[in-house]
Design an enzyme around this catalytic site. Structure first.
Site, PDB file in Angstrom:
ATOM      1  N   LEU A 102      -0.546   4.773  -1.496  1.00 46.63           N
ATOM      2  CA  LEU A 102      -1.561   4.172  -2.352  1.00 46.63           C
ATOM      3  C   LEU A 102      -1.957   2.826  -1.751  1.00 46.63           C
ATOM      4  O   LEU A 102      -1.266   2.312  -0.875  1.00 46.63           O
ATOM      5  CB  LEU A 102      -1.008   3.972  -3.770  1.00 46.63           C
ATOM      6  CG  LEU A 102      -0.615   5.249  -4.512  1.00 46.63           C
ATOM      7  CD1 LEU A 102       0.127   4.904  -5.795  1.00 46.63           C
ATOM      8  CD2 LEU A 102      -1.843   6.098  -4.828  1.00 46.63           C
ATOM      9  N   THR A 103      -3.052   2.254  -2.236  1.00 47.29           N
ATOM     10  CA  THR A 103      -3.458   0.973  -1.672  1.00 47.29           C
ATOM     11  C   THR A 103      -2.363  -0.066  -1.809  1.00 47.29           C
ATOM     12  O   THR A 103      -2.172  -0.895  -0.920  1.00 47.29           O
ATOM     13  CB  THR A 103      -4.743   0.464  -2.351  1.00 47.29           C
ATOM     14  OG1 THR A 103      -4.538   0.416  -3.766  1.00 47.29           O
ATOM     15  CG2 THR A 103      -5.911   1.379  -2.028  1.00 47.29           C
ATOM     16  N   GLU A 104      -1.631  -0.059  -2.923  1.00 44.32           N
ATOM     17  CA  GLU A 104      -0.533  -1.005  -3.110  1.00 44.32           C
ATOM     18  C   GLU A 104       0.616  -0.361  -3.871  1.00 44.32           C
ATOM     19  O   GLU A 104       0.399   0.449  -4.777  1.00 44.32           O
ATOM     20  CB  GLU A 104      -0.981  -2.241  -3.914  1.00 44.32           C
ATOM     21  CG  GLU A 104      -2.105  -3.012  -3.297  1.00 44.32           C
ATOM     22  CD  GLU A 104      -1.695  -3.889  -2.133  1.00 44.32           C
ATOM     23  OE1 GLU A 104      -0.476  -4.022  -1.885  1.00 44.32           O
ATOM     24  OE2 GLU A 104      -2.595  -4.449  -1.485  1.00 44.32           O
ATOM     25  N   THR A 105       1.822  -0.740  -3.493  1.00 42.02           N
ATOM     26  CA  THR A 105       3.019  -0.475  -4.288  1.00 42.02           C
ATOM     27  C   THR A 105       3.611  -1.827  -4.655  1.00 42.02           C
ATOM     28  O   THR A 105       3.867  -2.661  -3.775  1.00 42.02           O
ATOM     29  CB  THR A 105       4.044   0.355  -3.528  1.00 42.02           C
ATOM     30  OG1 THR A 105       3.500   1.665  -3.269  1.00 42.02           O
ATOM     31  CG2 THR A 105       5.332   0.514  -4.333  1.00 42.02           C
ATOM     32  N   CYS A 143      -1.787  -9.527  -4.779  1.00 37.60           N
ATOM     33  CA  CYS A 143      -2.498  -8.295  -5.145  1.00 37.60           C
ATOM     34  C   CYS A 143      -2.761  -8.310  -6.639  1.00 37.60           C
ATOM     35  O   CYS A 143      -1.826  -8.413  -7.443  1.00 37.60           O
ATOM     36  CB  CYS A 143      -1.685  -7.058  -4.763  1.00 37.60           C
ATOM     37  SG  CYS A 143      -2.488  -5.515  -5.285  1.00 37.60           S
TER      38      CYS A 143
END
Length: 260
Positions: A44-47, A71
């Site tokens: 995903l774009t961020e964890t 983020c």
């Protein structure tokens, strides 16, 4: 031991829209290499990883390829998880991060990020951008702490913008924000960060620490509505308060499970 993991669509009141983020709850920090591999596996774009330390909640964010210093959407998703699934008390949660203290407040069904405003300044022409297809539509270029911001004429230019990922990857920045006045909101934007493994981010909370002060000054107002025009799209509300920017949005939980 297993760790709780959630996937949340941030900056959207509907599933399958906004920006999906994974949130992993730890009881102690795992090695950085392991955190990076988890983020790569989630793809995903961020964890976001949340870990308590001395009665404080610490947060870190990883894209599939690197750790980032700030983020927005994954912080919003983390607060959503704590308020709705982990039964944290009160209407405010504070995270300790590499970008300082970050607060998220619950206001009915909306969550509001309290982030530091980015320091931006206007820069001269970028030679590499001369090769970009939409170069003639870029009116101004600004630089913030981590990103470049290109000002375009109107919403149609944002929607039609065709980025050159190779060129953007060569820039000395995390990524590139493009923005213009919106039709139904105060301003619209898109965000590209191929260097971080994110060709186009669906909705970028941290980019609005750069966008909000620019549009506040240009529009002469402190409260603004915003929309990020990715394929998934997302809606945000921004408010300037001194050296901080409040960024509001809603979230929907997509899944919860255990990370083995």
């Amino acid at each position: 031991m297993p760790y709780p993991i959630y996937q949340v669509d941030a900056f959207s009141s509907d599933l399958f829209k906004g920006n999906p983020a994974a949130v992993v709850l730890l009881n102690q920090w795992l090695p950085d290499e392991t955190l990076q591999k988890i983020a790569m596996e989630n793809n995903l774009t961020e964890t976001a990883f949340i870990c308590p330390q001395n009665a404080e909640l610490h947060i870190r964010w990883f894209t599939p390829t690197t750790e980032v210093e700030l983020c927005g959407h994954a912080t919003l998703a983390s607060a959503h998880v704590l308020f709705n699934h982990e039964e944290i008390e009160g209407d405010e949660v504070t995270f300790y991060s590499k970008s300082g203290l970050l607060r998220v407040t619950k206001n009915d069904d909306q969550l509001v990020l309290d982030f530091p405003i980015d320091d931006i300044y206007r820069v001269s022409e970028l030679p590499a951008m001369m090769k970009a297809r939409s170069r003639d539509k870029i009116q101004e270029i600004y630089r913030g702490k981590t990103d470049y911001m290109f000002i375009l004429s109107n919403q149609a230019d944002i929607e039609d913008f065709v980025p050159s990922m190779d060129i953007i990857s060569e820039l000395d920045s995390r990524g590139v924000i493009i923005t213009a006045p919106g039709k139904d909101v105060d301003f619209v934007s898109r965000y590209f960060a191929p260097k971080c493994g994110i060709p186009e981010d669906p909705v970028t909370g941290s980019a609005h620490t750069t966008l909000a002060p620019y549009w506040s000054k240009r529009l002469g107002k402190t409260s603004m509505t915003a929309r990020q025009l990715s394929k998934r799209r997302g809606d945000l509300v921004c408010e300037i308060r001194g050296s901080r920017v409040l960024i509001g949005g809603t979230c929907k939980t997509y899944l919860k499970g255990q990370l083995l």
